[in-house]
Design a protein around this motif. Structure first.
Motif, PDB file in Angstrom:
ATOM      1  N   LEU A  29      26.898  52.666 -43.226  1.00 21.15           N
ATOM      2  CA  LEU A  29      26.113  51.951 -44.248  1.00 21.15           C
ATOM      3  C   LEU A  29      25.877  50.512 -43.822  1.00 21.15           C
ATOM      4  O   LEU A  29      24.776  49.976 -43.955  1.00 21.15           O
ATOM      5  N   LYS A  32      23.449  50.295 -40.719  1.00 25.85           N
ATOM      6  CA  LYS A  32      22.043  50.635 -40.976  1.00 25.85           C
ATOM      7  C   LYS A  32      21.455  49.898 -42.173  1.00 25.85           C
ATOM      8  O   LYS A  32      20.268  50.048 -42.471  1.00 25.85           O
ATOM      9  N   GLU A  33      22.284  49.149 -42.903  1.00 27.82           N
ATOM     10  CA  GLU A  33      21.847  48.409 -44.105  1.00 27.82           C
ATOM     11  C   GLU A  33      21.250  49.349 -45.149  1.00 27.82           C
ATOM     12  O   GLU A  33      20.336  48.976 -45.881  1.00 27.82           O
ATOM     13  N   ASN A  34      21.757  50.582 -45.194  1.00 25.45           N
ATOM     14  CA  ASN A  34      21.211  51.558 -46.148  1.00 25.45           C
ATOM     15  C   ASN A  34      21.715  51.304 -47.559  1.00 25.45           C
ATOM     16  O   ASN A  34      22.856  50.895 -47.744  1.00 25.45           O
ATOM     17  N   PRO A  36      23.079  52.971 -50.745  1.00 27.31           N
ATOM     18  CA  PRO A  36      23.638  54.299 -51.037  1.00 27.31           C
ATOM     19  C   PRO A  36      23.467  54.715 -52.502  1.00 27.31           C
ATOM     20  O   PRO A  36      24.438  54.817 -53.250  1.00 27.31           O
ATOM     21  N   ALA A 203      24.963  46.550 -46.793  1.00 23.84           N
ATOM     22  CA  ALA A 203      24.337  47.581 -47.626  1.00 23.84           C
ATOM     23  C   ALA A 203      23.919  47.019 -48.986  1.00 23.84           C
ATOM     24  O   ALA A 203      23.211  47.677 -49.745  1.00 23.84           O
ATOM     25  N   GLN A 205      21.539  45.047 -50.991  1.00 25.19           N
ATOM     26  CA  GLN A 205      20.148  44.654 -50.746  1.00 25.19           C
ATOM     27  C   GLN A 205      19.877  43.342 -51.487  1.00 25.19           C
ATOM     28  O   GLN A 205      20.032  43.268 -52.706  1.00 25.19           O
TER      29      GLN A 205
END
Ligand SMILES: Cc1cc2nc3c(=O)[nH]c(=O)nc-3n(C[C@H](O)[C@H](O)[C@H](O)COP(=O)(O)OP(=O)(O)OC[C@H]3O[C@@H](n4cnc5c(N)ncnc54)[C@H](O)[C@@H]3O)c2cc1C
Length: 234
Positions: A29, A32-34, A36, A203, A205
């Protein structure tokens, strides 16, 4: 007040969730800076968001010690996840304390389940530590308010559905001239800036929000006009 046994039960549930679910996905996470969202929906189902929301408002009604224990366990798993939990706690606390029955009924459950993502919007280019510098303003119109201005460094800005926005409603009244509005971030006139790339908690944002003649209904006002600064700071 909760018994120590209950506090430890909630802590152990958060600890197991953190070890078994959060920890294994933390590195990816962060790399990838996702965002969730599935994980947050899962946590909403387990009652890990809106921990202090009273039972009569549909929450688990836990105390502050339990909230601290949960935050500690989630932070150990991955701090961005704890960050989301803290943000939801901040917003649900505002709603519980200052929301009308209608606002609470319409919003609390969706926020605690993470179906509606929220943002807490104070900071502006000229207003960081010194919140009194905010320039975003809400002007009274016939059926409500018109919002103009912008916010920066807002957690969840790239993904949020609802913004709790501090705006100036009386330019002459200093700290007593600010109010909070619940803003639909999909409404006409709202735009989002680019996502910030950070050195940690990647992660989470974070980004900017711009408001260009956004029409708000009367019901968008949270609490009393002019009390927004005090509500957010308490
Ligand atoms: C990852 C991240 C997420 C964020 N999420 C949100 C969010 O969700 N919502 C939101 O509204 N904001 C958010 N912020 C913004 C954050 O609240 C501001 O960065 C913070 O308020 C500081 O403001 P500033 O960056 O403008 O710093 P400044 O106010 O410019 O301060 C810079 C430095 O000067 C010091 N300083 C300032 N004034 C004085 C003074 N009078 N005397 C002595 N020292 C002083 C400060 O302590 C600080 O060290 C976020 C920021 C980050 C980095």
């Amino acid at each position: 007040m909760m018994s120590q046994e209950m506090q430890l039960q909630v802590r152990d549930m958060a600890r197991n969730f953190s070890n078994e679910i959060i920890r294994p996905m933390a590195q990816e996470l962060d790399e990838k800076e996702n965002f969730p969202h599935e994980l947050y929906l899962n946590m909403g189902e387990l009652g890990l968001f809106g921990i202090g929301v009273p039972e009569e408002d549909g929450g688990p009604g836990c105390d502050t010690v339990t909230y601290a224990l949960v935050m500690e366990e989630l932070s150990r798993g991955y701090s961005s996840v704890a960050d989301q939990c803290g943000l939801i706690e901040l917003i649900t606390t505002l709603l519980v304390r200052h929301g009308t029955l209608k606002q609470k009924t319409q919003l609390l459950s969706d926020i605690m389940s993470a179906k509606k993502l929220v943002a807490y919007c104070i900071t502006e280019p000229e207003a960081g530590t010194d919140v009194s510098g905010i320039r975003t303003k809400a002007t009274k119109c016939d059926d409500g308010w018109v919002l103009n201005g912008g916010k920066i460094w807002i957690h969840n800005a790239p993904v949020a559905d609802l913004g709790f926005v501090l705006a100036r409603t009386d330019p002459e009244a200093g700290h007593r001239g600010m109010s909070i509005f619940i803003v639909d971030l999909h409404a006409k006139g709202v735009s989002r800036g680019t996502k910030e790339h950070k050195m940690g908690q990647r992660a989470s944002q974070v980004g900017a929000l711009n408001f260009d003649d956004v029409i708000l209904p009367e019901a968008a006002l949270l609490g009393q006009v002019g009390r927004g600064f005090h509500m957010m700071m308490s």
